[in-house]
Design a protein around this motif. Structure first.
Motif, PDB file in Angstrom:
ATOM      1  N   GLU A   1      -4.694  11.542   1.809  1.00  0.00           N
ATOM      2  CA  GLU A   1      -3.943  12.652   2.415  1.00  0.00           C
ATOM      3  C   GLU A   1      -2.562  12.181   2.887  1.00  0.00           C
ATOM      4  O   GLU A   1      -1.640  12.980   3.037  1.00  0.00           O
ATOM      5  CB  GLU A   1      -4.758  13.297   3.559  1.00  0.00           C
ATOM      6  CG  GLU A   1      -4.975  12.469   4.827  1.00  0.00           C
ATOM      7  CD  GLU A   1      -5.962  11.286   4.709  1.00  0.00           C
ATOM      8  OE1 GLU A   1      -6.539  11.058   3.619  1.00  0.00           O
ATOM      9  OE2 GLU A   1      -6.140  10.570   5.718  1.00  0.00           O
ATOM     10  N   VAL A   2      -2.402  10.880   3.087  1.00  0.00           N
ATOM     11  CA  VAL A   2      -1.107  10.322   3.512  1.00  0.00           C
ATOM     12  C   VAL A   2      -0.356   9.731   2.326  1.00  0.00           C
ATOM     13  O   VAL A   2       0.847   9.943   2.160  1.00  0.00           O
ATOM     14  CB  VAL A   2      -1.299   9.207   4.587  1.00  0.00           C
ATOM     15  CG1 VAL A   2       0.044   8.574   4.959  1.00  0.00           C
ATOM     16  CG2 VAL A   2      -1.999   9.752   5.816  1.00  0.00           C
ATOM     17  N   TYR A   3      -1.095   8.972   1.473  1.00  0.00           N
ATOM     18  CA  TYR A   3      -0.425   8.179   0.437  1.00  0.00           C
ATOM     19  C   TYR A   3      -0.599   8.733  -0.977  1.00  0.00           C
ATOM     20  O   TYR A   3      -0.053   8.160  -1.925  1.00  0.00           O
ATOM     21  CB  TYR A   3      -0.946   6.732   0.500  1.00  0.00           C
ATOM     22  CG  TYR A   3      -0.619   6.057   1.822  1.00  0.00           C
ATOM     23  CD1 TYR A   3       0.697   5.851   2.191  1.00  0.00           C
ATOM     24  CD2 TYR A   3      -1.627   5.659   2.697  1.00  0.00           C
ATOM     25  CE1 TYR A   3       1.016   5.259   3.404  1.00  0.00           C
ATOM     26  CE2 TYR A   3      -1.327   5.057   3.914  1.00  0.00           C
ATOM     27  CZ  TYR A   3       0.003   4.858   4.248  1.00  0.00           C
ATOM     28  OH  TYR A   3       0.330   4.269   5.446  1.00  0.00           O
ATOM     29  N   GLY A   4      -1.370   9.827  -1.109  1.00  0.00           N
ATOM     30  CA  GLY A   4      -1.568  10.404  -2.438  1.00  0.00           C
ATOM     31  C   GLY A   4      -2.744   9.760  -3.162  1.00  0.00           C
ATOM     32  O   GLY A   4      -3.352   8.808  -2.663  1.00  0.00           O
ATOM     33  N   SER A   5      -3.046  10.280  -4.348  1.00  0.00           N
ATOM     34  CA  SER A   5      -4.238   9.809  -5.057  1.00  0.00           C
ATOM     35  C   SER A   5      -3.927   8.843  -6.195  1.00  0.00           C
ATOM     36  O   SER A   5      -4.830   8.291  -6.823  1.00  0.00           O
ATOM     37  CB  SER A   5      -5.029  11.011  -5.587  1.00  0.00           C
ATOM     38  OG  SER A   5      -4.171  11.801  -6.357  1.00  0.00           O
ATOM     39  N   ASP A   6      -2.640   8.608  -6.467  1.00  0.00           N
ATOM     40  CA  ASP A   6      -2.284   7.628  -7.500  1.00  0.00           C
ATOM     41  C   ASP A   6      -2.709   6.234  -7.060  1.00  0.00           C
ATOM     42  O   ASP A   6      -2.558   5.866  -5.892  1.00  0.00           O
ATOM     43  CB  ASP A   6      -0.759   7.582  -7.712  1.00  0.00           C
ATOM     44  CG  ASP A   6      -0.255   8.770  -8.498  1.00  0.00           C
ATOM     45  OD1 ASP A   6      -1.046   9.357  -9.260  1.00  0.00           O
ATOM     46  OD2 ASP A   6       0.926   9.123  -8.340  1.00  0.00           O
ATOM     47  N   THR A   7      -3.215   5.454  -8.004  1.00  0.00           N
ATOM     48  CA  THR A   7      -3.493   4.045  -7.704  1.00  0.00           C
ATOM     49  C   THR A   7      -2.200   3.249  -7.931  1.00  0.00           C
ATOM     50  O   THR A   7      -1.241   3.749  -8.536  1.00  0.00           O
ATOM     51  CB  THR A   7      -4.583   3.487  -8.647  1.00  0.00           C
ATOM     52  OG1 THR A   7      -4.065   3.514  -9.987  1.00  0.00           O
ATOM     53  CG2 THR A   7      -5.859   4.305  -8.567  1.00  0.00           C
ATOM     54  N   LEU A   8      -2.203   2.005  -7.462  1.00  0.00           N
ATOM     55  CA  LEU A   8      -1.014   1.171  -7.670  1.00  0.00           C
ATOM     56  C   LEU A   8      -0.794   0.937  -9.168  1.00  0.00           C
ATOM     57  O   LEU A   8       0.338   0.837  -9.630  1.00  0.00           O
ATOM     58  CB  LEU A   8      -1.156  -0.161  -6.917  1.00  0.00           C
ATOM     59  CG  LEU A   8       0.159  -0.932  -6.760  1.00  0.00           C
ATOM     60  CD1 LEU A   8       1.175  -0.155  -5.924  1.00  0.00           C
ATOM     61  CD2 LEU A   8      -0.087  -2.305  -6.148  1.00  0.00           C
ATOM     62  N   GLN A   9      -1.903   0.871  -9.898  1.00  0.00           N
ATOM     63  CA  GLN A   9      -1.790   0.690 -11.352  1.00  0.00           C
ATOM     64  C   GLN A   9      -1.128   1.904 -12.011  1.00  0.00           C
ATOM     65  O   GLN A   9      -0.325   1.752 -12.934  1.00  0.00           O
ATOM     66  CB  GLN A   9      -3.176   0.466 -11.933  1.00  0.00           C
ATOM     67  CG  GLN A   9      -3.141  -0.453 -13.125  1.00  0.00           C
ATOM     68  CD  GLN A   9      -4.505  -0.542 -13.813  1.00  0.00           C
ATOM     69  OE1 GLN A   9      -5.506  -0.036 -13.305  1.00  0.00           O
ATOM     70  NE2 GLN A   9      -4.528  -1.169 -14.960  1.00  0.00           N
ATOM     71  N   ASP A  10      -1.461   3.114 -11.511  1.00  0.00           N
ATOM     72  CA  ASP A  10      -0.793   4.331 -12.023  1.00  0.00           C
ATOM     73  C   ASP A  10       0.713   4.223 -11.788  1.00  0.00           C
ATOM     74  O   ASP A  10       1.529   4.555 -12.655  1.00  0.00           O
ATOM     75  CB  ASP A  10      -1.295   5.591 -11.293  1.00  0.00           C
ATOM     76  CG  ASP A  10      -2.762   5.902 -11.548  1.00  0.00           C
ATOM     77  OD1 ASP A  10      -3.261   5.538 -12.625  1.00  0.00           O
ATOM     78  OD2 ASP A  10      -3.407   6.520 -10.659  1.00  0.00           O
ATOM     79  N   ILE A  11       1.080   3.775 -10.578  1.00  0.00           N
ATOM     80  CA  ILE A  11       2.507   3.690 -10.229  1.00  0.00           C
ATOM     81  C   ILE A  11       3.186   2.614 -11.080  1.00  0.00           C
ATOM     82  O   ILE A  11       4.301   2.801 -11.561  1.00  0.00           O
ATOM     83  CB  ILE A  11       2.681   3.419  -8.716  1.00  0.00           C
ATOM     84  CG1 ILE A  11       2.092   4.585  -7.907  1.00  0.00           C
ATOM     85  CG2 ILE A  11       4.155   3.221  -8.363  1.00  0.00           C
ATOM     86  CD1 ILE A  11       2.104   4.386  -6.392  1.00  0.00           C
ATOM     87  N   ALA A  12       2.482   1.509 -11.299  1.00  0.00           N
ATOM     88  CA  ALA A  12       3.041   0.432 -12.130  1.00  0.00           C
ATOM     89  C   ALA A  12       3.329   0.943 -13.545  1.00  0.00           C
ATOM     90  O   ALA A  12       4.381   0.658 -14.128  1.00  0.00           O
ATOM     91  CB  ALA A  12       2.079  -0.756 -12.179  1.00  0.00           C
ATOM     92  N   LYS A  13       2.370   1.723 -14.086  1.00  0.00           N
ATOM     93  CA  LYS A  13       2.537   2.254 -15.448  1.00  0.00           C
ATOM     94  C   LYS A  13       3.729   3.201 -15.515  1.00  0.00           C
ATOM     95  O   LYS A  13       4.523   3.164 -16.451  1.00  0.00           O
ATOM     96  CB  LYS A  13       1.276   3.035 -15.855  1.00  0.00           C
ATOM     97  CG  LYS A  13       0.259   2.199 -16.580  1.00  0.00           C
ATOM     98  CD  LYS A  13      -0.727   3.113 -17.301  1.00  0.00           C
ATOM     99  CE  LYS A  13      -2.065   2.420 -17.430  1.00  0.00           C
ATOM    100  NZ  LYS A  13      -3.184   3.327 -17.550  1.00  0.00           N
ATOM    101  N   ALA A  14       3.832   4.084 -14.499  1.00  0.00           N
ATOM    102  CA  ALA A  14       4.933   5.047 -14.470  1.00  0.00           C
ATOM    103  C   ALA A  14       6.275   4.313 -14.342  1.00  0.00           C
ATOM    104  O   ALA A  14       7.270   4.699 -14.968  1.00  0.00           O
ATOM    105  CB  ALA A  14       4.734   6.032 -13.310  1.00  0.00           C
ATOM    106  N   CYS A  15       6.299   3.233 -13.565  1.00  0.00           N
ATOM    107  CA  CYS A  15       7.541   2.452 -13.407  1.00  0.00           C
ATOM    108  C   CYS A  15       7.919   1.766 -14.720  1.00  0.00           C
ATOM    109  O   CYS A  15       9.094   1.702 -15.086  1.00  0.00           O
ATOM    110  CB  CYS A  15       7.389   1.405 -12.298  1.00  0.00           C
ATOM    111  SG  CYS A  15       7.473   2.093 -10.645  1.00  0.00           S
ATOM    112  N   ALA A  16       6.911   1.256 -15.429  1.00  0.00           N
ATOM    113  CA  ALA A  16       7.194   0.590 -16.709  1.00  0.00           C
ATOM    114  C   ALA A  16       7.812   1.586 -17.689  1.00  0.00           C
ATOM    115  O   ALA A  16       8.792   1.277 -18.386  1.00  0.00           O
ATOM    116  CB  ALA A  16       5.915  -0.014 -17.278  1.00  0.00           C
TER     117      ALA A  16
END
Ligand code: DQA
Length: 159
Positions: free
Chosen positions: A31-46
């Motif tokens: 509810e504070v940080y969202g449901s994306d995992t760090l791996q999801d964010i890493a993929k989106a950044c790549a």
């Protein structure tokens, strides 16, 4: 042969650092940080880095000294640093010192809007030297930081 040899464009690399507890994204207070995992964010950044012509070196550590070492190594090697320092942003003069000596553009990212939260989260040491700060936009903040970084590290003529 006359004239200058063709300049081979070298891919600029951006170090994207993540501080303590961010490895728990997805299960940590969604509810504070969202449901994306760090791996999801890493993929989106790549993917974003590829679209912008930037190399993205995405890392996470729960250990302050490891983050300090990585920042020191970025000096003279990488073109810029995007960092979500997590709680170390509020406490770590060592991270501030490392980012200062790196002499690189720095964009600080927080998933949550730290200004709407507890008073101890309202300020960070890093914001004193950051080129820019993005907070409250969730995982999108990382992608916006990479877009801003592309503008900061690419000479105007080449854009
Ligand atoms: C955070 C905000 C910090 O206050 C907190 O300690 C974190 C995550 C964020 O991304 O919103 O761990 O940096």
């Amino acid at each position: 042969m006359r004239g200058n040899p063709p300049v081979l464009a070298k891919t600029k690399n951006i170090l994207v650092l993540n501080g303590p507890n961010l490895n728990m994204l997805g299960v940590r207070q969604p509810e504070v940080y969202g449901s994306d995992t760090l791996q999801d964010i890493a993929k989106a950044c790549a993917a974003k880095g590829k679209a912008l012509g930037l190399g993205v070196d995405f890392r996470q550590s729960n250990i302050e000294g490891e983050l300090v070492t990585w920042i020191q190594q970025a000096r003279g090697r990488d073109a810029g640093i995007v960092i979500n320092p997590a709680a170390y942003g509020h406490t770590s003069i060592a991270l501030l010192d490392a980012l200062t000596l790196a002499e690189l553009p720095v964009i600080e990212v927080h998933l949550s809007n730290i200004h709407r939260r507890e008073p101890f989260r309202h300020s960070t040491y890093i914001s004193q030297i950051a080129t820019g700060v993005i907070c409250g936009l969730g995982a999108q903040g990382y992608l916006l930081a990479l877009e801003a970084m592309a503008n900061l590290v690419t000479p105007k003529k080449a854009r």
